[in-house]
Scaffold this motif. Sequence first.
Motif, PDB file in Angstrom:
ATOM      1  N   ASN A   1      -4.301   4.417  -9.148  1.00 38.70           N
ATOM      2  CA  ASN A   1      -2.925   3.926  -9.358  1.00 38.70           C
ATOM      3  C   ASN A   1      -1.990   4.342  -8.244  1.00 38.70           C
ATOM      4  O   ASN A   1      -0.821   4.665  -8.477  1.00 38.70           O
ATOM      5  CB  ASN A   1      -2.401   4.422 -10.700  1.00 38.70           C
ATOM      6  N   TYR A   2      -2.503   4.338  -7.003  1.00 40.43           N
ATOM      7  CA  TYR A   2      -1.679   4.729  -5.861  1.00 40.43           C
ATOM      8  C   TYR A   2      -0.563   3.713  -5.648  1.00 40.43           C
ATOM      9  O   TYR A   2      -0.731   2.510  -5.895  1.00 40.43           O
ATOM     10  CB  TYR A   2      -2.566   4.845  -4.621  1.00 40.43           C
ATOM     11  N   TRP A   3       0.575   4.175  -5.137  1.00 41.86           N
ATOM     12  CA  TRP A   3       1.788   3.355  -5.108  1.00 41.86           C
ATOM     13  C   TRP A   3       1.805   2.292  -4.023  1.00 41.86           C
ATOM     14  O   TRP A   3       2.487   1.270  -4.162  1.00 41.86           O
ATOM     15  CB  TRP A   3       3.024   4.252  -4.971  1.00 41.86           C
ATOM     16  N   GLN A   4       1.083   2.474  -2.909  1.00 45.55           N
ATOM     17  CA  GLN A   4       1.101   1.478  -1.828  1.00 45.55           C
ATOM     18  C   GLN A   4       0.068   0.387  -2.084  1.00 45.55           C
ATOM     19  O   GLN A   4      -1.035   0.657  -2.564  1.00 45.55           O
ATOM     20  CB  GLN A   4       0.805   2.138  -0.481  1.00 45.55           C
ATOM     21  N   LYS A   5       0.413  -0.831  -1.706  1.00 43.49           N
ATOM     22  CA  LYS A   5      -0.477  -1.969  -1.846  1.00 43.49           C
ATOM     23  C   LYS A   5      -1.096  -2.323  -0.494  1.00 43.49           C
ATOM     24  O   LYS A   5      -0.482  -2.183   0.548  1.00 43.49           O
ATOM     25  CB  LYS A   5       0.279  -3.189  -2.376  1.00 43.49           C
ATOM     26  N   GLY A   6      -2.332  -2.824  -0.543  1.00 44.83           N
ATOM     27  CA  GLY A   6      -3.020  -3.266   0.653  1.00 44.83           C
ATOM     28  C   GLY A   6      -2.708  -4.706   0.994  1.00 44.83           C
ATOM     29  O   GLY A   6      -1.929  -5.386   0.298  1.00 44.83           O
TER      30      GLY A   6
END
Length: 572
Positions: free
Chosen positions: A267-272
Amino acid sequence: MSKPTVDKKQMEAIHPAIPAAYEQLEQGRITRREFLRFATLLGMSFAAASVAAACAGGQPAAPTAAPAATPTPAPAATPTPAPAAAIKRGGTWRCAMKLQLLDHPARLSWVEGANIVRQVNEYLTETGPDNITRPLLLERWTASPDVKTWDLYLRKGIKFNNGDELTADDVIFTFNEWLNPDIGSSMLGLLAYWGGPQNIEKVDDYHIRLHLASPNIGVPEHLFHYPGVILHRSFEGDIIKQPIGTGAFELVEYAEGERARFKRRQNYWQKGADGQPLPYLDELVFVSIDKDAGVAALQAGQVDTMYAPRPGDFLALRDNPNLTVYSASTAQCTLLRMRVDLEPWNDNRVRTALKLCQDRAKILQLAYFGEGDLSLDAHVAPVHPEYCPLPIPEYQPERARALMEEWAKEKGVTLPIKVTLATKNDQNEPEIAQALKELARPAGFEIELDITEPAGYWDRWTEVDLGITSWTHRPLGTMVLPLAYTKEAIGNWNETRWTDDEFEKLLRQAEGTLDVEARRQIMCQIETIMQERGPIGNSFWRKVWNITRKEFQNVSAHPTAYFLMNEVWKQA
């Protein structure tokens, strides 16, 4: 077709100093990179600053650097963004790197430890391989016209890996850890201009205001100093026992001197680029082996990369078809440093004599295969925006001998004098030490070498009277100088105990000077002081390489040898 224009009133609304910098860019007086760094520093978004720089047109000339050795051409790859459809998720990345004792991140004194901690804990800002600093945990920042008041705005909704939201309370807790003398952080000396914890204001849960005791242009870069990761407000002093952070990976295992393993957060905040949460890789593994074993492991495919390859490693690996080489020019250096509170180094004639014994081109070739830029004896590099190009001193053993004879006569001693030069053996220090031993003999120095494993030097690096210490890259010249050459830094990273009132006055002036050209003029005076009466000799600035197996994409060589792994991915 008409030339695109920019709205200087909009620039001025962000900060009144930006339009003047834009005019300097248009006139070719500063470089595009200097403008980008300056404008983003003062709160302009990188995208808007890039558009403005493109509108300026032309290619402004960089300041003429002092003569440098011609480096051996190196095949250097430049990462290019891949289409989202091409990115593959999953896989394990394995790295050979020494794993050292870790406890409180604010006490980090080496990049290896920071490369572990940064996978779990993040910084408010991030200085990229291009030497430009951007917001990370911060959404943005603004600076007052006199750069004494800085407003830091956190991104909302960022979660620690224990589920708690990041707020100003965590940031202020971390700031207080940095500024606590009992912690023993190098951040304390670096941030002396903050004036203490009382100058930190919580405006609301996502807004912190810094009321600086003296103006400083380096706040964003200083927030990416490698001990500067943001901690959870409950942190008790040991990151291995309490690995709570906002980063893209979670620590699964850490065994000092053996192995470290991380797994990706769900659930990391940055999107790829594919719209899904980063990171792309499933797992990171660090194996604690020395450099020679790391080269062999990389050649055999047992690891995918290694930390800080040496020039010999680069030569051994650069033609391997299974590897890709990325390179960067840096402010990394290997300093000859003298403790000015001990004889004979308390006499500037002796310090100057030893510095005159550097045949810089010869030392660069012997120690680093010519892969760097020659330097004068000041801790400011050509990659720094405020660098002042001054002539590179020549090898002058006769002048050095005359200074030593004058000193010896006054002291009633005979030449040669015996001194011990201490250093470590994991980079190019032994070659520098051996070269200097021979080069300094005609001047009246008899140098005995004390070369140990890295731990044997780092345990005493601030205590030896004459040593060779490796220093990593910082994006600003005004950033490294307060870490190592001020009164506040004695007891932390001021290993030479050298201080100079004129130097410190000019340094504080430079820290508060926005205009790049004006700051460069101040730096000319600072560099001259260090050259004429400072405590260090510096023959060259090092190039660095990232050498990684070719199936890994979006890799770059960071000038501080950082592993930034969030967006690295592996081809199937």
